[in-house]
Design an enzyme around this catalytic site. Structure first.
Site, PDB file in Angstrom:
ATOM      1  N   GLY A  70      -3.462 -17.081   1.243  1.00 46.67           N
ATOM      2  CA  GLY A  70      -2.782 -16.367   2.322  1.00 46.67           C
ATOM      3  C   GLY A  70      -3.377 -16.696   3.678  1.00 46.67           C
ATOM      4  O   GLY A  70      -4.175 -17.637   3.812  1.00 46.67           O
ATOM      5  N   ASP A  71      -3.011 -15.933   4.696  1.00 39.47           N
ATOM      6  CA  ASP A  71      -3.454 -16.280   6.048  1.00 39.47           C
ATOM      7  C   ASP A  71      -4.971 -16.200   6.196  1.00 39.47           C
ATOM      8  O   ASP A  71      -5.568 -17.004   6.919  1.00 39.47           O
ATOM      9  CB  ASP A  71      -2.724 -15.460   7.116  1.00 39.47           C
ATOM     10  CG  ASP A  71      -2.980 -13.972   6.995  1.00 39.47           C
ATOM     11  OD1 ASP A  71      -3.300 -13.526   5.884  1.00 39.47           O
ATOM     12  OD2 ASP A  71      -2.856 -13.267   8.014  1.00 39.47           O
TER      13      ASP A  71
ATOM     14  N   ASP B  61       3.868 -11.642  -0.210  1.00 42.89           N
ATOM     15  CA  ASP B  61       4.477 -10.902   0.911  1.00 42.89           C
ATOM     16  C   ASP B  61       5.524 -11.679   1.720  1.00 42.89           C
ATOM     17  O   ASP B  61       6.251 -11.099   2.493  1.00 42.89           O
ATOM     18  CB  ASP B  61       3.388 -10.480   1.909  1.00 42.89           C
ATOM     19  CG  ASP B  61       2.489  -9.400   1.333  1.00 42.89           C
ATOM     20  OD1 ASP B  61       2.842  -8.851   0.286  1.00 42.89           O
ATOM     21  OD2 ASP B  61       1.435  -9.127   1.931  1.00 42.89           O
TER      22      ASP B  61
ATOM     23  N   ARG C 171      19.162  12.260  -9.035  1.00 41.83           N
ATOM     24  CA  ARG C 171      17.861  12.421  -8.414  1.00 41.83           C
ATOM     25  C   ARG C 171      17.690  11.433  -7.269  1.00 41.83           C
ATOM     26  O   ARG C 171      18.388  10.436  -7.207  1.00 41.83           O
ATOM     27  CB  ARG C 171      16.814  12.049  -9.458  1.00 41.83           C
ATOM     28  CG  ARG C 171      15.951  13.187  -9.819  1.00 41.83           C
ATOM     29  CD  ARG C 171      14.902  12.802 -10.824  1.00 41.83           C
ATOM     30  NE  ARG C 171      14.683  13.934 -11.708  1.00 41.83           N
ATOM     31  CZ  ARG C 171      14.316  13.841 -12.971  1.00 41.83           C
ATOM     32  NH1 ARG C 171      14.143  12.666 -13.517  1.00 41.83           N
ATOM     33  NH2 ARG C 171      14.115  14.917 -13.685  1.00 41.83           N
TER      34      ARG C 171
ATOM     35  N   GLY D  80       3.429  -4.911   1.158  1.00 48.30           N
ATOM     36  CA  GLY D  80       3.786  -5.465   2.454  1.00 48.30           C
ATOM     37  C   GLY D  80       3.162  -4.652   3.576  1.00 48.30           C
ATOM     38  O   GLY D  80       3.751  -3.693   4.042  1.00 48.30           O
TER      39      GLY D  80
ATOM     40  N   GLU E  87       4.632  -0.676   2.187  1.00 54.77           N
ATOM     41  CA  GLU E  87       3.371   0.065   2.313  1.00 54.77           C
ATOM     42  C   GLU E  87       2.911   0.181   3.765  1.00 54.77           C
ATOM     43  O   GLU E  87       2.218   1.116   4.122  1.00 54.77           O
ATOM     44  CB  GLU E  87       2.273  -0.521   1.418  1.00 54.77           C
ATOM     45  CG  GLU E  87       1.881  -1.935   1.739  1.00 54.77           C
ATOM     46  CD  GLU E  87       0.785  -2.473   0.812  1.00 54.77           C
ATOM     47  OE1 GLU E  87       0.699  -3.701   0.669  1.00 54.77           O
ATOM     48  OE2 GLU E  87       0.031  -1.670   0.251  1.00 54.77           O
TER      49      GLU E  87
ATOM     50  N   ARG F 168      11.347  11.825  -6.822  1.00 53.41           N
ATOM     51  CA  ARG F 168      10.224  11.197  -7.517  1.00 53.41           C
ATOM     52  C   ARG F 168       9.742   9.983  -6.723  1.00 53.41           C
ATOM     53  O   ARG F 168      10.548   9.308  -6.080  1.00 53.41           O
ATOM     54  CB  ARG F 168      10.659  10.728  -8.911  1.00 53.41           C
ATOM     55  CG  ARG F 168      11.055  11.865  -9.828  1.00 53.41           C
ATOM     56  CD  ARG F 168       9.813  12.597 -10.307  1.00 53.41           C
ATOM     57  NE  ARG F 168      10.135  13.895 -10.842  1.00 53.41           N
ATOM     58  CZ  ARG F 168      10.389  14.148 -12.122  1.00 53.41           C
ATOM     59  NH1 ARG F 168      10.386  13.165 -12.984  1.00 53.41           N
ATOM     60  NH2 ARG F 168      10.654  15.366 -12.524  1.00 53.41           N
TER      61      ARG F 168
ATOM     62  N   VAL G 235       2.184  -4.512 -10.387  1.00 53.93           N
ATOM     63  CA  VAL G 235       3.289  -5.052 -11.180  1.00 53.93           C
ATOM     64  C   VAL G 235       3.959  -6.195 -10.407  1.00 53.93           C
ATOM     65  O   VAL G 235       4.409  -7.185 -10.972  1.00 53.93           O
ATOM     66  CB  VAL G 235       4.321  -3.918 -11.438  1.00 53.93           C
ATOM     67  CG1 VAL G 235       5.661  -4.458 -11.855  1.00 53.93           C
ATOM     68  CG2 VAL G 235       3.769  -2.961 -12.470  1.00 53.93           C
TER      69      VAL G 235
ATOM     70  N   MET H 194      24.326 -26.296 -19.141  1.00 51.79           N
ATOM     71  CA  MET H 194      25.662 -26.422 -18.539  1.00 51.79           C
ATOM     72  C   MET H 194      25.610 -27.190 -17.216  1.00 51.79           C
ATOM     73  O   MET H 194      24.551 -27.592 -16.776  1.00 51.79           O
ATOM     74  CB  MET H 194      26.235 -25.033 -18.314  1.00 51.79           C
ATOM     75  CG  MET H 194      26.696 -24.362 -19.585  1.00 51.79           C
ATOM     76  SD  MET H 194      27.385 -22.737 -19.185  1.00 51.79           S
ATOM     77  CE  MET H 194      28.205 -22.354 -20.727  1.00 51.79           C
TER      78      MET H 194
HETATM   79  P1  ADP Z   1      -5.541 -14.040   1.797  1.00 48.49           P
HETATM   80  O1  ADP Z   1      -5.902 -15.482   1.809  1.00 48.49           O
HETATM   81  O2  ADP Z   1      -4.691 -13.683   0.622  1.00 48.49           O
HETATM   82  O3  ADP Z   1      -5.010 -13.582   3.124  1.00 48.49           O
HETATM   83  P2  ADP Z   1      -8.126 -12.773   2.417  1.00 48.49           P
HETATM   84  O4  ADP Z   1      -7.720 -12.383   3.790  1.00 48.49           O
HETATM   85  O5  ADP Z   1      -8.881 -11.781   1.611  1.00 48.49           O
HETATM   86  O6  ADP Z   1      -6.879 -13.216   1.498  1.00 48.49           O
HETATM   87  O7  ADP Z   1      -9.003 -14.107   2.535  1.00 48.49           O
HETATM   88  C1  ADP Z   1      -9.526 -14.729   1.397  1.00 48.49           C
HETATM   89  C2  ADP Z   1     -10.874 -15.331   1.690  1.00 48.49           C
HETATM   90  O8  ADP Z   1     -10.764 -16.312   2.738  1.00 48.49           O
HETATM   91  C3  ADP Z   1     -11.919 -14.359   2.220  1.00 48.49           C
HETATM   92  O9  ADP Z   1     -12.549 -13.632   1.196  1.00 48.49           O
HETATM   93  C4  ADP Z   1     -12.893 -15.299   2.895  1.00 48.49           C
HETATM   94  O10 ADP Z   1     -13.736 -15.934   1.960  1.00 48.49           O
HETATM   95  C5  ADP Z   1     -11.972 -16.348   3.498  1.00 48.49           C
HETATM   96  N1  ADP Z   1     -11.723 -16.030   4.911  1.00 48.49           N
HETATM   97  C6  ADP Z   1     -10.788 -15.194   5.420  1.00 48.49           C
HETATM   98  N2  ADP Z   1     -10.859 -15.143   6.757  1.00 48.49           N
HETATM   99  C7  ADP Z   1     -11.869 -15.969   7.115  1.00 48.49           C
HETATM  100  C8  ADP Z   1     -12.483 -16.367   8.375  1.00 48.49           C
HETATM  101  N3  ADP Z   1     -12.023 -15.888   9.542  1.00 48.49           N
HETATM  102  N4  ADP Z   1     -13.497 -17.237   8.339  1.00 48.49           N
HETATM  103  C9  ADP Z   1     -13.952 -17.725   7.170  1.00 48.49           C
HETATM  104  N5  ADP Z   1     -13.441 -17.388   5.972  1.00 48.49           N
HETATM  105  C10 ADP Z   1     -12.423 -16.529   5.941  1.00 48.49           C
END
Ligand code: ADP
Length: 747
Positions: free
Chosen positions: A105-106, A153, A188, A196, A252, A280, A287, A563
């Site tokens: 991820g980011d 996400d 209900r 997210g 979320e 509910r 999941v 198909m």
């Molecule tokens: P995702 O990649 O799903 O967004 P995280 O934000 O938890 O998950 O980042 C995963 C891992 O990437 C972190 O545990 C860390 O090791 C590394 N990381 C995240 N941000 C930085 C950063 N600014 N500098 C160095 N490593 C980072």
């Protein structure tokens, strides 16, 4: 840079990461480059030792269907420090790795960028402190990085879809469908909370694909302060219109205009107090990360993984890290840090309360989906406004049943009624129209259709001619039909085109017509994807997964027939998603010498230890070399090496409930189709079109251009984008002569 490639999965896991890993490994081996898994993400990079291991061709076999990531993922605090990254660099230099494919991820991608920036200084420090030899460091002056976004996400810039988002949407849709049925039994309300934090994609698309009543997302909080009242009034209006359940989907990270988080218990309390009934809450949680990846995520991971290695091998030294994404069905590459920056900008805009900017940054189709959803939740049966002319619009299904036909019909009917028009349903396609079989559809008559497979209206393959045209003209006149929406496959398109060509003879045909692509085989012009194809693909992929598991103990080859008539889309895409050894397409044909080569390659594979072979054939790939013939040939020529079984999947491919993707596209396309019909009919125009998705956008092509786009003899579009994926399917299925199949030894 001359070193090996390292691949890691990091941060939150996502379904489809394994497909990306497999593609990275096999593409690298295909190019003769060694590839190492860095297990447990950055933690493995810092820990080194056996966390960094060589991977061979077979070590990534049999993983496409598995959720999560087989090389592990983790969060790693040490990597956030320079010291930690210094050790990570030391481990990479020790293994001769100076190119990384990072799937995460980011956060993970930000970390990758920091590491890239620091690399020269880290390596310098390693040499100075005696932790790396000068010659080893000199071999790796730069680090090459390519990122792939693995995140359920769908929150990242630089790609329309992230790896895992489609599967998460499958889980959400399955859950809300299940909840809807129990909610309706008891009258209900339910609040369903989905993942997210800063991105409402899953909530928005989950709500759109299940026909939920309300959605709350971070990017676009309710635009009034007393949103609780507005929401409850909507839910009540739905009940008055006949609904037995109410579903609110909550992301979320949802918040109000002032930044205050909207929690599920708060929504529960508000609805309970107002509606005086039990509410509910279901929090879907992990999941959403679970289960086998969808066909889409497998292919997305595969295509991106392949592109990542091609990009990293082609990059000049010291090249800035790149991110591989998809726009429409095409791979795009953008500077990684730009994408991370823009992604963070959305989070900042939300935090600052600048929601217009947040929505703008999410892009066009997100905004469009949001507007579509708002239209649906607000749409209610109502009378035409004073002075507005109420139109009579008809909807029919044509061709074979395709999952999503009902979803599209429901969307069209509800929007049409909401705008004050009369919506007619035609029973059994053009055959039914010729017999005058129509019925007016009211609001509740399409209730529940969003998630229903098949065709509730009934469909037929009839392409009218001769006297039938006359009968249809009469029915259009008698029913005073002023616009026609044809949701269907090839025969529907042909019939619509024929009607438009016969306008001189039958003035009644001078009404606007829109054809909306719905055919599991994906063989319609004007759209890169037809409604139903994604569902069929998932059915095939699930079936092939089961077939493969049935054969674990035997040495067996399966010939699976799918198909698609003369269009090989399902065969190729299911082959790519299941790792089939070979796919046979009508577009390429099959010769006897192909079959001889294939049986030889299978025999060789089984002699070398292979245990299973899957060959997927498009039903019309060759009308003489049938499935039975191919099985007999392989059985005879394979001798004792393996036995052969056939699996003709048949109608299970047509019958599923529509996948989230098919539902979303059906709703989007139907919305635009109704807009188009209303616009044309209101100004007395007979302009007609076929609608579709091109490069991720909705486009309308004039109906008279049908012959220009369609190969009428083969009943498929003249150009088919997915044929470009054949080399990838081929490359990943079996090691080529140049590819090393054994892992190199770890240093
Ligand atoms: P995702 O990649 O799903 O967004 P995280 O934000 O938890 O998950 O980042 C995963 C891992 O990437 C972190 O545990 C860390 O090791 C590394 N990381 C995240 N941000 C930085 C950063 N600014 N500098 C160095 N490593 C980072």
């Amino acid at each position: 840079m001359s070193g090996r490639i390292g691949v890691l999965t990091s941060g939150g896991d996502a379904q489809g990461m394994n497909a990306a890993l497999r593609a990275v490994v096999r593409t690298a081996l295909h190019h003769g480059v060694d590839v190492f898994a860095i297990c447990e993400g950055y933690r493995g990079m810092v820990e080194g030792a056996d966390r960094i291991r060589p991977l061979g061709w077979e070590s990534v076999g049999g993983i496409l269907h598995r959720g999560g990531t087989v090389i592990g993922t983790a969060r790693c605090e040490a990597f956030q420090t320079r010291d930690g990254r210094l050790t990570a660099a030391e481990n990479l230099v020790r293994h001769d790795i100076d190119r990384l494919v990072v799937i995460g991820g980011d956060g993970s991608l930000t970390g990758a960028h920091v590491f890239w920036q620091e690399w020269p200084s880290l390596v310098g420090e390693l040499v100075q402190s005696g932790r790396a030899a000068a010659d080893a460091a000199a071999r790796h002056p730069h680090l090459g990085i390519v990122g792939l976004v693995g995140s359920i996400d769908n929150d990242m810039f630089g790609t329309d879809m992230t790896i895992g988002a489609d599967t998460a949407l499958h889980r959400i849709t399955e859950a809300i469908d299940a909840i809807s049925s129990t909610a309706a039994s008891h009258q209900r309300s339910f609040v369903v909370k989905v993942m997210g934090r800063n991105c409402g994609y899953l909530a928005l698309m989950g709500a759109l694909s299940t026909g939920a009543d309300w959605v709350l997302i971070p990017e676009s909080p309710p635009d009034v302060d007393d949103w609780e009242r507005v929401m409850c009034e909507r839910l009540e209006a739905g009940r008055r219109a006949g609904r037995r359940d109410s579903i609110v989907v909550l992301a979320e990270g949802a918040r109000d205009r002032h930044g205050k988080t909207i929690g599920s218990s708060y929504v529960q309390k508000v609805v309970e107090e107002r509606m005086k009934e039990e509410v509910r809450v279901t929090v879907l949680g992990h999941v959403q990360r679970g289960g086998s990846p969808s066909a889409f995520d497998r292919n997305l991971g595969t295509i991106m993984g392949h592109a990542a290695v091609e990009a990293i091998l082609a990059a000049p030294p010291a090249a800035e890290p790149q991110l591989i994404g998809m726009r429409g069905n095409r791979v795009v590459t953008s500077p990684l840090m730009d994408c991370v920056e823009k992604t963070h900008e959305v989070a900042r805009a939300i935090a600052a309360g600048d929601f217009e900017k947040a929505m703008g940054l999410r892009g066009r189709s997100f905004g469009e989906a949001f507007r579509t959803l708002r239209t649906f939740v607000r749409a209610m049966p109502r009378a035409p406004e004073v002075g507005q002319r109420s139109l009579r619009l008809a909807v029919l299904n044509a061709g074979a049943p395709s999952p999503g036909m009902n979803t599209a019909a429901r969307a069209a009917v509800r929007l049409g009624i909401d705008r004050g028009h009369v919506m007619l349903g035609i029973v059994n396609g053009f055959a039914g129209l010729a017999e005058g079989k129509t019925r007016e559809l009211d609001w509740m008559s399409v209730n529940g259709w969003a998630s229903m497979g098949g065709s509730e209206l009934g469909t037929s393959r009839k392409v009218p001619k001769g006297g039938e045209l006359y009968a249809i003209a009469r029915a259009i006149e008698e029913q005073r039909i002023q616009g026609l929406l044809v949701i269907g496959g090839w025969s529907g398109y042909e019939a619509a085109y024929r009607l438009s060509r016969e306008r001189a003879n039958f003035p009644a045909f001078g009404v606007p017509i829109v054809c909306l692509p719905a055919a599991i085989g994906n063989n319609l012009p004007g759209s890169e994807l037809a409604i139903g194809a994604d569902t069929a693909l998932n059915c095939i992929v699930e079936a092939v997964d089961k077939i493969k598991r049935s054969a674990v103990a035997a040495r067996r080859v399966f010939v699976v027939e799918v198909m698609g008539r003369n269009c090989g889309y399902l065969a190729l895409m299911s082959g790519l998603a299941t790792g089939a050894e070979r796919v046979y397409l009508n577009e390429e044909g099959v010769t006897l010498s192909d079959l001889v080569t294939d049986v030889e390659s299978l025999s060789r594979g089984f002699r070398e230890g292979k245990r299973l072979g899957v060959m997927i054939r498009n039903e019309n790939c060759n009308l003489v070399y049938t499935t039975g013939f191919m099985c007999a040939l392989f059985e005879e020529e394979g001798g004792d090496a393996f036995d052969v079984r056939q699996a003709i999947l048949g109608h299970l491919q047509q019958g599923g409930d529509p996948s989230p993707f098919d539902r979303i596209q059906a709703s989007r396309l139907a919305t635009r189709s109704v807009d188009f019909l209303v616009e044309q009919a209101s100004r007395g125009s007979s302009e007609s079109a076929f609608i579709g998705l091109q490069g991720g956008k909705i486009q309308l092509v004039p109906l008279e251009d049908f012959p220009r786009h369609a190969d009428e003899a083969k009943q498929r579009p003249k150009t088919q984008w997915w044929l470009d994926l054949r080399p990838i399917a081929h490359l990943l299925a079996q090691p080529g002569p140049g590819a090393s199949t054994k892992p190199s030894t770890a240093s």
